[in-house]
Scaffold this motif. Structure first.
Motif, PDB file in Angstrom:
ATOM      1  N   GLU A 301       0.820  -1.213   0.000  1.00  0.00           N
ATOM      2  CA  GLU A 301       0.000   0.000   0.000  1.00  0.00           C
ATOM      3  C   GLU A 301       0.854   1.263   0.000  1.00  0.00           C
ATOM      4  O   GLU A 301       0.436   2.297  -0.543  1.00  0.00           O
ATOM      5  CB  GLU A 301      -0.972  -0.029   1.173  1.00  0.00           C
ATOM      6  CG  GLU A 301      -2.048  -1.098   0.983  1.00  0.00           C
ATOM      7  CD  GLU A 301      -2.948  -1.295   2.194  1.00  0.00           C
ATOM      8  OE1 GLU A 301      -2.913  -0.448   3.121  1.00  0.00           O
ATOM      9  OE2 GLU A 301      -3.687  -2.292   2.215  1.00  0.00           O
ATOM     10  N   TYR A 302       2.058   1.185   0.550  1.00  0.00           N
ATOM     11  CA  TYR A 302       2.943   2.345   0.502  1.00  0.00           C
ATOM     12  C   TYR A 302       3.312   2.667  -0.945  1.00  0.00           C
ATOM     13  O   TYR A 302       3.207   3.813  -1.391  1.00  0.00           O
ATOM     14  CB  TYR A 302       4.212   2.097   1.323  1.00  0.00           C
ATOM     15  CG  TYR A 302       5.178   3.261   1.231  1.00  0.00           C
ATOM     16  CD1 TYR A 302       5.022   4.374   2.053  1.00  0.00           C
ATOM     17  CD2 TYR A 302       6.203   3.271   0.289  1.00  0.00           C
ATOM     18  CE1 TYR A 302       5.867   5.467   1.938  1.00  0.00           C
ATOM     19  CE2 TYR A 302       7.058   4.357   0.164  1.00  0.00           C
ATOM     20  CZ  TYR A 302       6.889   5.446   0.997  1.00  0.00           C
ATOM     21  OH  TYR A 302       7.723   6.534   0.866  1.00  0.00           O
ATOM     22  N   VAL A 303       3.731   1.650  -1.685  1.00  0.00           N
ATOM     23  CA  VAL A 303       4.145   1.891  -3.069  1.00  0.00           C
ATOM     24  C   VAL A 303       2.944   2.268  -3.933  1.00  0.00           C
ATOM     25  O   VAL A 303       3.029   3.151  -4.790  1.00  0.00           O
ATOM     26  CB  VAL A 303       4.870   0.652  -3.640  1.00  0.00           C
ATOM     27  CG1 VAL A 303       5.188   0.849  -5.122  1.00  0.00           C
ATOM     28  CG2 VAL A 303       6.154   0.384  -2.863  1.00  0.00           C
ATOM     29  N   GLN A 304       1.801   1.627  -3.691  1.00  0.00           N
ATOM     30  CA  GLN A 304       0.622   1.939  -4.493  1.00  0.00           C
ATOM     31  C   GLN A 304       0.118   3.359  -4.243  1.00  0.00           C
ATOM     32  O   GLN A 304      -0.229   4.074  -5.186  1.00  0.00           O
ATOM     33  CB  GLN A 304      -0.504   0.940  -4.198  1.00  0.00           C
ATOM     34  CG  GLN A 304      -0.277  -0.443  -4.798  1.00  0.00           C
ATOM     35  CD  GLN A 304      -1.444  -1.379  -4.546  1.00  0.00           C
ATOM     36  OE1 GLN A 304      -2.188  -1.221  -3.569  1.00  0.00           O
ATOM     37  NE2 GLN A 304      -1.608  -2.375  -5.401  1.00  0.00           N
ATOM     38  N   ASN A 305       0.081   3.782  -2.998  1.00  0.00           N
ATOM     39  CA  ASN A 305      -0.610   5.027  -2.647  1.00  0.00           C
ATOM     40  C   ASN A 305       0.304   6.222  -2.412  1.00  0.00           C
ATOM     41  O   ASN A 305      -0.138   7.366  -2.547  1.00  0.00           O
ATOM     42  CB  ASN A 305      -1.474   4.810  -1.399  1.00  0.00           C
ATOM     43  CG  ASN A 305      -2.555   3.763  -1.614  1.00  0.00           C
ATOM     44  OD1 ASN A 305      -3.138   3.678  -2.686  1.00  0.00           O
ATOM     45  ND2 ASN A 305      -2.803   2.944  -0.606  1.00  0.00           N
ATOM     46  N   HIS A 306       1.564   5.992  -2.060  1.00  0.00           N
ATOM     47  CA  HIS A 306       2.459   7.103  -1.722  1.00  0.00           C
ATOM     48  C   HIS A 306       3.445   7.436  -2.838  1.00  0.00           C
ATOM     49  O   HIS A 306       4.084   8.489  -2.803  1.00  0.00           O
ATOM     50  CB  HIS A 306       3.236   6.796  -0.432  1.00  0.00           C
ATOM     51  CG  HIS A 306       2.361   6.747   0.787  1.00  0.00           C
ATOM     52  ND1 HIS A 306       2.126   7.840   1.585  1.00  0.00           N
ATOM     53  CD2 HIS A 306       1.642   5.735   1.322  1.00  0.00           C
ATOM     54  CE1 HIS A 306       1.312   7.507   2.572  1.00  0.00           C
ATOM     55  NE2 HIS A 306       0.998   6.224   2.430  1.00  0.00           N
ATOM     56  N   ILE A 307       3.585   6.539  -3.800  1.00  0.00           N
ATOM     57  CA  ILE A 307       4.454   6.803  -4.954  1.00  0.00           C
ATOM     58  C   ILE A 307       3.553   7.073  -6.149  1.00  0.00           C
ATOM     59  O   ILE A 307       2.804   6.203  -6.595  1.00  0.00           O
ATOM     60  CB  ILE A 307       5.394   5.608  -5.256  1.00  0.00           C
ATOM     61  CG1 ILE A 307       6.189   5.221  -3.995  1.00  0.00           C
ATOM     62  CG2 ILE A 307       6.322   5.947  -6.409  1.00  0.00           C
ATOM     63  CD1 ILE A 307       7.119   6.294  -3.478  1.00  0.00           C
ATOM     64  N   TYR A 328      11.986   6.628  -4.711  1.00  0.00           N
ATOM     65  CA  TYR A 328      11.622   6.953  -3.326  1.00  0.00           C
ATOM     66  C   TYR A 328      11.788   8.441  -3.044  1.00  0.00           C
ATOM     67  O   TYR A 328      10.921   9.070  -2.422  1.00  0.00           O
ATOM     68  CB  TYR A 328      12.486   6.134  -2.365  1.00  0.00           C
ATOM     69  CG  TYR A 328      12.216   6.451  -0.911  1.00  0.00           C
ATOM     70  CD1 TYR A 328      11.081   5.956  -0.280  1.00  0.00           C
ATOM     71  CD2 TYR A 328      13.094   7.255  -0.173  1.00  0.00           C
ATOM     72  CE1 TYR A 328      10.825   6.252   1.052  1.00  0.00           C
ATOM     73  CE2 TYR A 328      12.844   7.553   1.151  1.00  0.00           C
ATOM     74  CZ  TYR A 328      11.708   7.055   1.759  1.00  0.00           C
ATOM     75  OH  TYR A 328      11.448   7.360   3.076  1.00  0.00           O
ATOM     76  N   GLU A 329      12.867   9.017  -3.527  1.00  0.00           N
ATOM     77  CA  GLU A 329      13.146  10.431  -3.257  1.00  0.00           C
ATOM     78  C   GLU A 329      12.121  11.330  -3.955  1.00  0.00           C
ATOM     79  O   GLU A 329      11.610  12.280  -3.351  1.00  0.00           O
ATOM     80  CB  GLU A 329      14.551  10.780  -3.755  1.00  0.00           C
ATOM     81  CG  GLU A 329      14.948  12.252  -3.580  1.00  0.00           C
ATOM     82  CD  GLU A 329      15.103  12.636  -2.116  1.00  0.00           C
ATOM     83  OE1 GLU A 329      14.927  13.834  -1.820  1.00  0.00           O
ATOM     84  OE2 GLU A 329      15.387  11.754  -1.280  1.00  0.00           O
ATOM     85  N   LYS A 338       8.059   1.609  -9.973  1.00  0.00           N
ATOM     86  CA  LYS A 338       7.288   1.270  -8.777  1.00  0.00           C
ATOM     87  C   LYS A 338       7.487  -0.200  -8.397  1.00  0.00           C
ATOM     88  O   LYS A 338       7.585  -0.532  -7.211  1.00  0.00           O
ATOM     89  CB  LYS A 338       5.807   1.574  -9.000  1.00  0.00           C
ATOM     90  CG  LYS A 338       5.510   3.065  -9.134  1.00  0.00           C
ATOM     91  CD  LYS A 338       4.020   3.369  -9.094  1.00  0.00           C
ATOM     92  CE  LYS A 338       3.456   3.209  -7.707  1.00  0.00           C
ATOM     93  NZ  LYS A 338       2.103   3.751  -7.553  1.00  0.00           N
ATOM     94  N   CYS A 339       7.548  -1.073  -9.404  1.00  0.00           N
ATOM     95  CA  CYS A 339       7.731  -2.497  -9.118  1.00  0.00           C
ATOM     96  C   CYS A 339       9.132  -2.781  -8.567  1.00  0.00           C
ATOM     97  O   CYS A 339       9.296  -3.615  -7.675  1.00  0.00           O
ATOM     98  CB  CYS A 339       7.472  -3.331 -10.371  1.00  0.00           C
ATOM     99  SG  CYS A 339       5.729  -3.455 -10.803  1.00  0.00           S
ATOM    100  N   VAL A 340      10.144  -2.095  -9.106  1.00  0.00           N
ATOM    101  CA  VAL A 340      11.509  -2.283  -8.590  1.00  0.00           C
ATOM    102  C   VAL A 340      11.579  -1.820  -7.138  1.00  0.00           C
ATOM    103  O   VAL A 340      12.163  -2.507  -6.280  1.00  0.00           O
ATOM    104  CB  VAL A 340      12.524  -1.516  -9.471  1.00  0.00           C
ATOM    105  CG1 VAL A 340      13.878  -1.420  -8.780  1.00  0.00           C
ATOM    106  CG2 VAL A 340      12.681  -2.224 -10.825  1.00  0.00           C
ATOM    107  N   LEU A 341      10.978  -0.669  -6.821  1.00  0.00           N
ATOM    108  CA  LEU A 341      10.976  -0.200  -5.434  1.00  0.00           C
ATOM    109  C   LEU A 341      10.254  -1.192  -4.528  1.00  0.00           C
ATOM    110  O   LEU A 341      10.738  -1.513  -3.431  1.00  0.00           O
ATOM    111  CB  LEU A 341      10.310   1.175  -5.344  1.00  0.00           C
ATOM    112  CG  LEU A 341      10.158   1.746  -3.924  1.00  0.00           C
ATOM    113  CD1 LEU A 341      11.516   1.887  -3.231  1.00  0.00           C
ATOM    114  CD2 LEU A 341       9.419   3.084  -3.950  1.00  0.00           C
TER     115      LEU A 341
END
Length: 673
Positions: A301-307, A328-329, A338-341
């Protein structure tokens, strides 16, 4: 014409040498009426005298050339020809070689009557889609009905450094011509000027009886051409039931060779970057979560919603994944980024995962395509957790739940970004929960009915309904439910044209609960109904509730010779109770009718409980999804859905009217039924 002869996005010039050159007199010679052309025109269709298309590929460019001449006998085609648009990618140039009309036997150059505007392709530059595409608007003055329009143009795409995949690999899909048009002559030429061999595969071509031929694979060396040409041609494909013949051209490779090419590019990211080095605060948050289940949910959910998701159309197939530290930065990236992160985060918490290449839009065709990295246009993450396999799209938003409760992504084919991989097919899937679990209670007393629906949604349904309630006006939501119930209670049969708000009084709908871990979204609808009974023309009264969503019209109506039926229905559970203060017919055939269906692709069960004043039906529908149903098994699948539609998708009860004469009439009717 007031436009410069050469600008960045388009040119007016002669064709390149590989495309050839056609003189005016040759054009006129090619535009000759024939018995074939007169037949098409007499039938009221426009006619294409010739279509000459060439595709050229090298290690530095892709180019496409078209020369065609067609009638403007239909007003709609005249309008389309007068104003048209061409979309060009970054570093792509659109070249106009000729715009002419043949009018009363005279060839007239229309380039002086042509106005060209270059605009940003704004329709593709919103909602996280970044596009440096340009839209070239072409307006041709004074085109007339019964002109023959001649267009000759080409597109040239030079590869930049970030187009490393296009430099290494070629892919082009030729599809047989539109079946609206008849063609005096059509010709397609593929020119390979690459150092590597190009394979080509002919698929869904048919014999004279219409049977699909076995695919053929052949090869083109550097400097070789493939040509397909037909005279007096109409495409006989039944577009609603057959797939158009196509030829897939791709650089000769195997899936293993391709996976070994792409895997090191991603592996460099995973091995170089550690989460704790570039995102220590995020690592601390993860460390503070005790449960691995909840760590995994937080990571997704972090990667989906915050990136923020940025889809750069020009770069999707063009460059290496963005470094996870940059993603991330900057808090933004495309699907690869997004998938790599996400994978770097999953590595940190010790959850096994991999990046996989997919194409949701052409998923069905990938099994027919030649091996090519350019067949994919999206990247998702495959997670192996507690013996189960999950796929997560890092680009979506507002999805919730522990991993087993999250939404399910439907697709079949993927290439895992690991060494020595081949194209894989996903396994079929059975939901471990009911996507819809609904309890319906309809109680009629005197002339009033009280209706209550309590519905629990899970998985994709929970995510969708959560978004719907967040973005939709409450009155609109209530009207939507009212409209559904208007048909479900069969009021469309005896009070059609009545305002649904006058039927369902005091209707309300509320969110009862929203569990973000279970991904359960529960709502409740209530309403009062004056005159709750459906009354037929013979004045017989009934209480009815039939949910037409259960009967799967798409399965019952499906007809296609080439495409198998893609099975992606949700699991469902219903408890429908109808009660009244009147006496009912407890032996009525359809009231007591139950069903059990055991199909290889779904289990269906309806069970009844009958009392003297009402009845309850319990319905369970459990499908096996994410698969294609073989054509030799589809008719049984269809028949079983017809069985569901035969009064097994809800409940109806017949009212026995009070009074001696009504009882006599009822008994007489039962005796001779």
């Amino acid at each position: 014409m007031n436009n410069p002869i050469h600008i960045e996005n388009y040119k007016i010039q002669k064709p390149e040498a590989w495309a050839g050159n056609i003189e005016d007199h040759e054009l006129i010679d090619k535009i000759k009426d024939s018995e074939f052309s007169r037949k098409q025109i007499d039938e009221g269709r426009d006619y294409c005298y010739f279509l000459d298309k060439k595709y050229y590929t090298s290690n530095t460019e892709n180019s496409e050339y078209v020369c065609m001449a067609y009638t403007l006998n239909e007003p709609v085609n005249l309008e389309r020809a007068s104003v048209s648009e061409v979309i060009v990618e970054e570093n792509e140039v659109y070249s106009i070689h000729r715009i002419s009309v043949l009018r009363d036997g005279v060839l007239i150059d229309k380039i002086p009557d042509t106005k060209i505007k270059v605009l940003d392709s704004e329709s593709q530059s919103s909602g996280g889609v970044l596009s440096s595409n340009k839209k070239i608007n072409i307006t041709i003055k004074d085109l007339r009905l019964y002109d023959v329009l001649i267009l000759e143009d080409s597109r040239f795409k030079a590869f930049t450094e970030r187009d490393f995949l296009r430099k290494e690999f070629s892919k082009y899909v030729w599809v047989s011509p539109d079946n609206y048009w008849a063609y005096g002559n059509f010709k397609f030429t593929f020119i390979n000027d690459r150092e590597e061999n190009i394979a080509y595969k002919k698929t869904f071509f048919r014999d004279e009886q219409g049977n699909v031929l076995q695919p053929e694979i052949h090869y083109l060396k550097k400097g070789e051409r493939f040509v397909i040409e037909e005279d007096n041609y109409t495409n006989s494909v039944d577009a609603s039931r057959e797939i158009f013949p196509f030829i897939d051209f791709a650089t000769e490779n195997s899936w293993k060779e391709l996976s070994n090419y792409i895997a090191p590019i991603y592996e460099e990211m995973f091995s170089t970057y550690s989460l704790k080095d570039f995102a220590p605060h995020l690592a601390e948050k993860l460390d503070a979560i005790a449960s691995l289940d909840e760590k995994l949910q937080f990571a997704i959910e972090y990667v989906q919603n915050h990136i923020y998701y940025i889809f750069n159309a020009d770069e999707m197939n063009g460059h290496k994944p963005q470094e996870p530290s940059v993603t991330y930065e900057n808090k933004q990236g495309d699907c690869k980024a997004k998938c790599v992160l996400l994978k770097v985060i999953l590595n940190y918490i010790g959850v096994d995962s991999s990046v996989v290449l997919v194409n949701f839009h052409t998923d069905y065709y990938i099994k027919y395509y030649l091996p090519s990295l350019l067949s994919f246009n999206h990247v998702v993450v495959k997670i192996d957790y507690k013996g189960q396999e999950y796929f997560v799209d890092a680009t979506v938003r507002d999805e919730f739940g522990l991993i087993e409760n999250r939404g399910f992504i439907y697709f079949m084919h993927y290439l895992e970004v690991k060494p020595d991989q081949v194209l894989q097919e996903r396994k079929s899937y059975k939901f471990p929960y009911y996507c819809i679990d609904e309890k319906v209670e309809f109680n009629a007393q005197n002339t009033t009915g009280r209706l209550k629906l309590t519905t629990t949604y899970k998985g994709n349904r929970a995510n969708a309904m959560r978004r719907y309630f967040k973005t939709t006006n409450k009155r609109e939501i209530v009207d939507s439910w009212n409209s559904f119930l208007f048909y479900g209670l069969n009021y469309s049969g005896d009070r059609n044209g009545t305002d649904i708000r006058d039927i369902f009084k005091d209707a309300t709908i509320d969110i009862v609960s929203d569990d973000k871990k279970l991904n359960e979204f529960r709502i409740q609808y209530t309403a009062t109904v004056e005159n709750p009974y459906y009354t037929d023309p013979q004045k017989n009264r009934f209480l009815m509730y039939f949910d037409r969503n259960v009967i799967k019209t798409s399965a019952r109506d499906f007809i296609h010779k080439d495409l198998p039926f893609w099975h992606n229905f949700d699991s469902e559970k219903y408890e429908i109770s109808l009660n009244t203060d009147q006496k009912i017919d407890t032996q009525e055939k359809y009231t007591v009718q139950e069903s059990t269906i055991s199909n290889p692709y779904f289990e269906y069960k309806s069970r009844k409980k009958i009392t003297k004043n009402g009845a309850t039906v319990f319905i369970e529908y459990n499908p096996l999804v994410n698969l294609e149903i073989p054509q030799d098994q589809f008719e049984k699948f269809r028949e079983d859905h017809h069985t569901i539609a035969d009064s097994n998708f809800g409940l109806g009860i017949d009212i026995i009217e009070p009074g001696l004469m009504n009882m006599i009439k009822f008994n007489f009717k039962k005796k001779f039924k």
